[in-house]
Design a protein around this motif. Sequence first.
Motif, short mmCIF file in Angstrom:
data_model
loop_
_atom_site.label_atom_id
_atom_site.label_comp_id
_atom_site.label_asym_id
_atom_site.label_seq_id
_atom_site.Cartn_x
_atom_site.Cartn_y
_atom_site.Cartn_z
N THR A 77 -54.82 -51.27 -109.25
CA THR A 77 -56.12 -50.83 -109.77
C THR A 77 -56.76 -49.79 -108.84
O THR A 77 -57.46 -48.91 -109.30
N SER A 80 -60.23 -49.20 -109.51
CA SER A 80 -60.64 -48.87 -110.88
C SER A 80 -59.63 -49.47 -111.87
O SER A 80 -58.44 -49.52 -111.59
N ASP A 82 -59.28 -48.17 -114.79
CA ASP A 82 -59.05 -47.11 -115.77
C ASP A 82 -57.73 -46.39 -115.52
O ASP A 82 -57.35 -46.16 -114.37
N LEU A 83 -57.08 -46.03 -116.60
CA LEU A 83 -55.85 -45.25 -116.51
C LEU A 83 -55.99 -44.17 -117.59
O LEU A 83 -56.21 -44.52 -118.77
N LEU A 86 -55.30 -44.53 -121.53
CA LEU A 86 -55.19 -45.95 -121.93
C LEU A 86 -56.56 -46.47 -122.38
O LEU A 86 -57.53 -46.37 -121.64
N LEU A 93 -57.65 -58.58 -121.05
CA LEU A 93 -56.37 -58.41 -120.32
C LEU A 93 -55.82 -59.77 -119.87
O LEU A 93 -56.53 -60.61 -119.37
N GLN A 97 -46.13 -61.09 -117.48
CA GLN A 97 -44.90 -61.42 -116.75
C GLN A 97 -44.99 -60.88 -115.33
O GLN A 97 -45.75 -59.95 -115.07
N ILE A 129 -48.56 -53.42 -124.21
CA ILE A 129 -47.99 -53.99 -122.98
C ILE A 129 -47.74 -52.85 -121.99
O ILE A 129 -47.13 -51.84 -122.33
N LEU A 132 -46.11 -52.16 -114.71
CA LEU A 132 -46.32 -51.37 -113.50
C LEU A 132 -45.42 -51.86 -112.39
O LEU A 132 -45.33 -53.06 -112.13
N ILE A 152 -48.56 -56.34 -118.01
CA ILE A 152 -49.94 -56.62 -118.35
C ILE A 152 -50.07 -56.61 -119.87
O ILE A 152 -49.67 -55.63 -120.53
N ASP A 208 -57.30 -61.45 -106.02
CA ASP A 208 -57.52 -61.19 -107.45
C ASP A 208 -58.88 -61.78 -107.85
O ASP A 208 -58.99 -62.96 -108.18
N HIS A 213 -61.30 -65.89 -113.93
CA HIS A 213 -60.84 -67.07 -113.22
C HIS A 213 -61.96 -67.84 -112.51
O HIS A 213 -61.72 -68.84 -111.86
N ILE A 228 -59.77 -69.75 -116.39
CA ILE A 228 -58.36 -70.16 -116.36
C ILE A 228 -57.73 -69.81 -115.00
O ILE A 228 -58.27 -69.01 -114.24
N HIS A 264 -52.12 -70.16 -121.14
CA HIS A 264 -53.04 -70.29 -120.00
C HIS A 264 -52.99 -71.72 -119.42
O HIS A 264 -52.67 -72.67 -120.12
C1 LIG Z 1 -54.96 -48.24 -113.08
C2 LIG Z 1 -54.29 -49.22 -114.03
C3 LIG Z 1 -55.31 -50.00 -114.74
C4 LIG Z 1 -54.75 -50.81 -115.86
C5 LIG Z 1 -53.96 -51.97 -115.48
C6 LIG Z 1 -54.67 -53.05 -114.85
C7 LIG Z 1 -53.75 -53.77 -113.93
C8 LIG Z 1 -54.34 -55.07 -113.53
C9 LIG Z 1 -53.52 -55.72 -112.49
C10 LIG Z 1 -53.93 -57.11 -112.30
C11 LIG Z 1 -53.16 -58.04 -113.19
C12 LIG Z 1 -53.43 -59.45 -112.92
C13 LIG Z 1 -54.49 -60.01 -113.83
C14 LIG Z 1 -54.26 -61.45 -113.97
C15 LIG Z 1 -54.61 -62.07 -115.09
C16 LIG Z 1 -54.19 -63.43 -115.30
O1 LIG Z 1 -53.68 -64.09 -114.42
S1 LIG Z 1 -54.38 -64.07 -116.87
C17 LIG Z 1 -53.67 -65.70 -116.74
C18 LIG Z 1 -52.20 -65.73 -116.84
N1 LIG Z 1 -51.70 -65.33 -118.11
C19 LIG Z 1 -51.83 -66.10 -119.20
O2 LIG Z 1 -52.40 -67.17 -119.16
C20 LIG Z 1 -51.21 -65.61 -120.48
C21 LIG Z 1 -50.47 -66.72 -121.16
N2 LIG Z 1 -49.79 -66.23 -122.35
C22 LIG Z 1 -50.38 -66.15 -123.55
O3 LIG Z 1 -51.52 -66.54 -123.72
C23 LIG Z 1 -49.57 -65.57 -124.68
O4 LIG Z 1 -48.22 -65.62 -124.37
C24 LIG Z 1 -49.95 -64.09 -124.98
C25 LIG Z 1 -49.74 -63.20 -123.77
C26 LIG Z 1 -51.43 -64.03 -125.45
C27 LIG Z 1 -49.05 -63.57 -126.11
O5 LIG Z 1 -49.12 -64.49 -127.17
P1 LIG Z 1 -49.09 -63.94 -128.66
O6 LIG Z 1 -50.16 -62.94 -128.87
O7 LIG Z 1 -49.06 -65.13 -129.55
O8 LIG Z 1 -47.73 -63.16 -128.65
P2 LIG Z 1 -46.51 -63.22 -129.66
O9 LIG Z 1 -47.02 -63.03 -131.05
O10 LIG Z 1 -45.68 -64.42 -129.37
O11 LIG Z 1 -45.67 -61.93 -129.21
C28 LIG Z 1 -46.12 -60.60 -129.51
C29 LIG Z 1 -45.21 -59.67 -128.75
O12 LIG Z 1 -45.55 -59.69 -127.37
C30 LIG Z 1 -44.44 -60.16 -126.59
N3 LIG Z 1 -44.97 -61.12 -125.62
C31 LIG Z 1 -45.50 -62.31 -125.91
N4 LIG Z 1 -45.90 -62.92 -124.80
C32 LIG Z 1 -45.60 -62.11 -123.78
C33 LIG Z 1 -45.75 -62.20 -122.37
N5 LIG Z 1 -46.29 -63.26 -121.78
N6 LIG Z 1 -45.31 -61.17 -121.61
C34 LIG Z 1 -44.73 -60.09 -122.17
N7 LIG Z 1 -44.57 -59.94 -123.51
C35 LIG Z 1 -44.99 -60.94 -124.29
C36 LIG Z 1 -43.48 -60.83 -127.56
O13 LIG Z 1 -42.16 -60.75 -127.12
C37 LIG Z 1 -43.74 -60.06 -128.83
O14 LIG Z 1 -42.99 -58.87 -128.80
P3 LIG Z 1 -41.82 -58.66 -129.90
O15 LIG Z 1 -40.86 -59.78 -129.65
O16 LIG Z 1 -41.27 -57.31 -129.59
O17 LIG Z 1 -42.52 -58.73 -131.22
#
Ligand SMILES: CCCCCCCCCCCCC/C=C/C(=O)SCCNC(=O)CCNC(=O)[C@H](O)C(C)(C)COP(=O)(O)OP(=O)(O)OC[C@H]1O[C@@H](n2cnc3c(N)ncnc32)[C@H](O)[C@@H]1OP(=O)(O)O
Length: 309
Positions: A77, A80, A82-83, A86, A93, A97, A129, A132, A152, A208, A213, A228, A264
């Motif tokens: 980040t 920021s 922002d990207l 995007l 967000l 993975q 999705i 990074l 993300i 973070d 959270h 969460i 979550h």
């Molecule tokens: C300068 C840049 C700025 C921008 C960037 C910012 C960067 C920020 C960095 C900091 C990042 C850290 C932030 C931390 C946040 C958290 O910790 S949040 C808590 C942890 N995460 C969760 O609790 C999420 C748990 N998972 C879910 O709730 C669900 O899995 C989901 C993610 C909401 C997805 O569920 P759903 O909408 O029902 O998806 P599906 O219909 O099953 O699938 C749709 C397509 O998406 C693919 N997919 C599904 N889940 C994931 C996943 N977890 N990761 C990656 N991809 C996923 C899925 O394969 C489907 O794709 P297709 O198969 O192609 O259709």
Amino acid sequence: MADNSRFDHDLVLAHKFPETTFTYTERDAAVYALGVGACGRNAIDSDELKYVYHENGQQFVQVLPTFAAIFSLGSLTNGSMDLPGLQYDPRLLLHGQQYIQIYKPFPSSASLINKVSLAGLHDKGKAAILELETKSYEKQSGELLCMNRSTIYLRGAGGFSNSSHPYSYSNYPVNQAAAPKIPKSQPFAVFEDCTQPSQALLYRLSGDYNPLHSDPMIAEVAGFSRPILHGLCSLGFAVRAVIKCICRGDANIIKTISGRFLLHVYPGETLITEMWLEGLRVIYQAKVKERNRAVLSGFVDLRHMTPSL
Ligand SMILES: CCCCCCCCCCCCC/C=C/C(=O)SCCNC(=O)CCNC(=O)[C@H](O)C(C)(C)COP(=O)(O)OP(=O)(O)OC[C@H]1O[C@@H](n2cnc3c(N)ncnc32)[C@H](O)[C@@H]1OP(=O)(O)O
């Protein structure tokens, strides 16, 4: 869905992330270890105390391999969210993975140079999705310590493709992202661990500070009944289970870590991590005991097997 006129995938792809520096101390490594539950059940557990305390001084504390994920957070980040190109609502967000490659054990303190690049961008209709990649180099030696790839999941930001084919770009081998198939057989090992109600409040001190959270109002806007747990905190719990049950306490044999956040976790819930061995790969799945739901799955690749297994 995103406002297509403001979502420009070519602009996102063309973005050059600035190089950043990240410095951590022994204290940061210990606070992180406590944040992912080390010594949470037993303050004199010799497998875990070494991440928090060393009899000869803090400069000898060891560093958990999942601490790697912390290296990249600030650099993603850089102050920021922002990207250019995007368009998304940061309150929606979620972390999807995390993939980590570890090249050498981490020193108890270090100054690192982070080089970030965009590894993937996908239109999933209801979500976008963003992937990074961060390579972290030790500043003094120039040696590459680890690589993180953070996926993300931006709810509500999909639907930006210009053609009938959903837009999808990635620059790394497919097998690195593939979610493992969970075996139908009995797990080789099972480990149960309670997260504390204050777990996310402690974990956030590792860098973070997303209010999702910690702030009940923000959590509600994001669709949750209360704040969460950070995905990377759950990942830390699951990999600790692998270190304990499969690595017999020797975290240095871990080469690669991959995890997909399926659902979550609420702080205070109990995580049950099931593990299967497939050669040098440990496939794992973590479930929340209270809701009997899988929340995280992935794999950990080992450099070699522990002699006692
Ligand atoms: C300068 C840049 C700025 C921008 C960037 C910012 C960067 C920020 C960095 C900091 C990042 C850290 C932030 C931390 C946040 C958290 O910790 S949040 C808590 C942890 N995460 C969760 O609790 C999420 C748990 N998972 C879910 O709730 C669900 O899995 C989901 C993610 C909401 C997805 O569920 P759903 O909408 O029902 O998806 P599906 O219909 O099953 O699938 C749709 C397509 O998406 C693919 N997919 C599904 N889940 C994931 C996943 N977890 N990761 C990656 N991809 C996923 C899925 O394969 C489907 O794709 P297709 O198969 O192609 O259709």
